[in-house]
Design a protein around this motif. Structure first.
Motif, mmCIF file in Angstrom:
data_model
loop_
_atom_site.group_PDB
_atom_site.id
_atom_site.type_symbol
_atom_site.label_atom_id
_atom_site.label_comp_id
_atom_site.label_asym_id
_atom_site.label_seq_id
_atom_site.Cartn_x
_atom_site.Cartn_y
_atom_site.Cartn_z
ATOM 1 N N LEU A 1 -32.880 26.289 12.952
ATOM 2 C CA LEU A 1 -33.714 26.766 11.850
ATOM 3 C C LEU A 1 -33.008 27.731 10.893
ATOM 4 C CD1 LEU A 1 -37.114 27.330 13.712
ATOM 5 C CD2 LEU A 1 -36.386 25.360 12.347
ATOM 6 N N THR A 2 -32.127 28.573 11.425
ATOM 7 C CA THR A 2 -31.497 29.585 10.559
ATOM 8 C C THR A 2 -30.774 28.950 9.387
ATOM 9 O OG1 THR A 2 -31.249 31.139 12.397
ATOM 10 C CG2 THR A 2 -29.842 31.480 10.473
ATOM 11 N N SER A 3 -29.909 27.979 9.674
ATOM 12 C CA SER A 3 -29.149 27.343 8.593
ATOM 13 C C SER A 3 -30.071 26.531 7.686
ATOM 14 C CB SER A 3 -28.044 26.455 9.165
ATOM 15 O OG SER A 3 -28.589 25.383 9.909
ATOM 16 N N LYS A 4 -31.070 25.889 8.270
ATOM 17 C CA LYS A 4 -32.003 25.075 7.481
ATOM 18 C C LYS A 4 -32.746 25.930 6.463
ATOM 19 C CE LYS A 4 -35.946 21.897 8.057
ATOM 20 N NZ LYS A 4 -36.958 22.653 7.291
ATOM 21 N N HIS A 5 -33.321 27.035 6.903
ATOM 22 C CA HIS A 5 -34.102 27.896 6.008
ATOM 23 C C HIS A 5 -33.209 28.573 4.966
ATOM 24 C CE1 HIS A 5 -37.438 28.271 9.294
ATOM 25 N NE2 HIS A 5 -37.500 27.124 8.630
ATOM 26 N N TYR A 6 -32.026 29.004 5.392
ATOM 27 C CA TYR A 6 -31.102 29.653 4.461
ATOM 28 C C TYR A 6 -30.667 28.675 3.374
ATOM 29 C CZ TYR A 6 -26.958 31.897 2.534
ATOM 30 O OH TYR A 6 -26.037 32.434 1.673
ATOM 31 N N GLU B 1 -32.106 25.892 2.342
ATOM 32 C CA GLU B 1 -33.222 25.526 1.466
ATOM 33 C C GLU B 1 -33.500 26.608 0.433
ATOM 34 O OE1 GLU B 1 -36.391 24.731 4.154
ATOM 35 O OE2 GLU B 1 -35.752 22.657 4.582
ATOM 36 N N SER B 2 -33.485 27.859 0.848
ATOM 37 C CA SER B 2 -33.770 28.948 -0.087
ATOM 38 C C SER B 2 -32.675 29.091 -1.134
ATOM 39 C CB SER B 2 -33.940 30.270 0.671
ATOM 40 O OG SER B 2 -32.724 30.660 1.292
#
Length: 260
Positions: free
Chosen positions: A143-148, A150-151
């Motif tokens: 999740l960390t890389s995914k959310h970063y 995307e933002s």
């Protein structure tokens, strides 16, 4: 013992206060075709775009560079400089190296009287998989890389509304350069399965390429009187900025002083 320490102190002081070579390390987006996943839309044949980039080239020429380095393989330096010299001699010459090399490096070089341009790119390093976060199964942290990512992509999407100058001002901000390193390399270290280093191993390939590009820069023949303008894709600029911050050889100049 005291004499050894004194000699060492003098040696260190001599290195600290020696004249360094001034470098303007300029980040750009690619202005011709690029396989990069996150490309900025740009039409290098559009007259308005060409005029805008020429104004930016004039700003870079104010640095008064004596040497320019670009994202071309060193093995093509002879071809690059034949192309550049033909450009200098003939206003109607159709350049072989397009994009930011012709629009920024050639134009700034012509205005500043630069005699030679050097390629410092590196392509022997194996291609790396910056999509591993979307492909790797059973990750410890997916999740960390995914959310970063995307933002950050949402932030980058807003760039399309800006002028070319303002896009490049954004690219050359300290925070932007740090984000470029993150999204292209460091964020991959969060992608791994238990006890393994899949993402970190991919990121290390990109680190290696940029370290090799820095090594290529260090092989360019320079004197203390030279002023070096480096024009690269933004992520390469970001890495070289970090390397040059700690360098005993180079002194980084503030790009913001020239992008008015």
């Amino acid at each position: 013992m005291k004499s050894i320490l004194l000699a060492l102190g003098l040696l260190i002081s001599g290195h600290l206060f020696a004249q360094k070579i001034e470098v303007l390390n300029f980040a750009t987006f690619h202005m011709s075709y690029t396989p990069d996943a996150h490309a900025v839309k740009f039409d290098q044949k559009d007259n308005k775009s060409k005029q805008e980039t020429f104004e930016i080239a004039k700003m870079l020429a104010e640095f008064k560079p004596t040497v320019i380095c670009v994202e071309v393989l060193p093995g093509k330096n002879d071809e690059l400089n034949i192309d550049y010299n033909n450009f200098l001699k003939d206003n109607n010459y159709k350049v072989k190296f397009g994009g930011e090399i012709a629009l920024l490096a050639y134009e700034a070089g012509k205005l500043a009287g630069v005699k030679r341009i050097y390629g410092i790119d590196e392509q022997e390093t194996a291609a790396y998989n910056y999509n591993i976060g979307r492909e790797l199964e059973n990750q410890v942290d997916s999740l960390t890389s995914k959310h970063y990512t995307e933002s950050l992509l949402k932030e980058f999407a807003q760039l399309e509304k800006l002028s070319i100058l303002n896009k490049l001002k954004f690219f050359n901000k300290k925070e932007s350069l740090e984000n470029f390193i993150n999204i292209n390399a460091d964020i991959l270290t969060y992608n791994s399965t238990q006890g393994n280093f899949e993402g970190a191993d991919e990121a290390s390939k990109f680190y290696r390429r940029n370290l090799r590009m820095f090594s290529n820069l260090n092989q360019v023949p320079l004197t203390k009187e030279d002023r070096v303008l480096v024009i690269l894709g933004a992520t390469h600029t970001a890495f070289l900025t970090e390397f040059m911050k700690r360098s005993p050889k180079y002194e980084l100049k503030d790009v913001a002083e020239y992008l008015k």
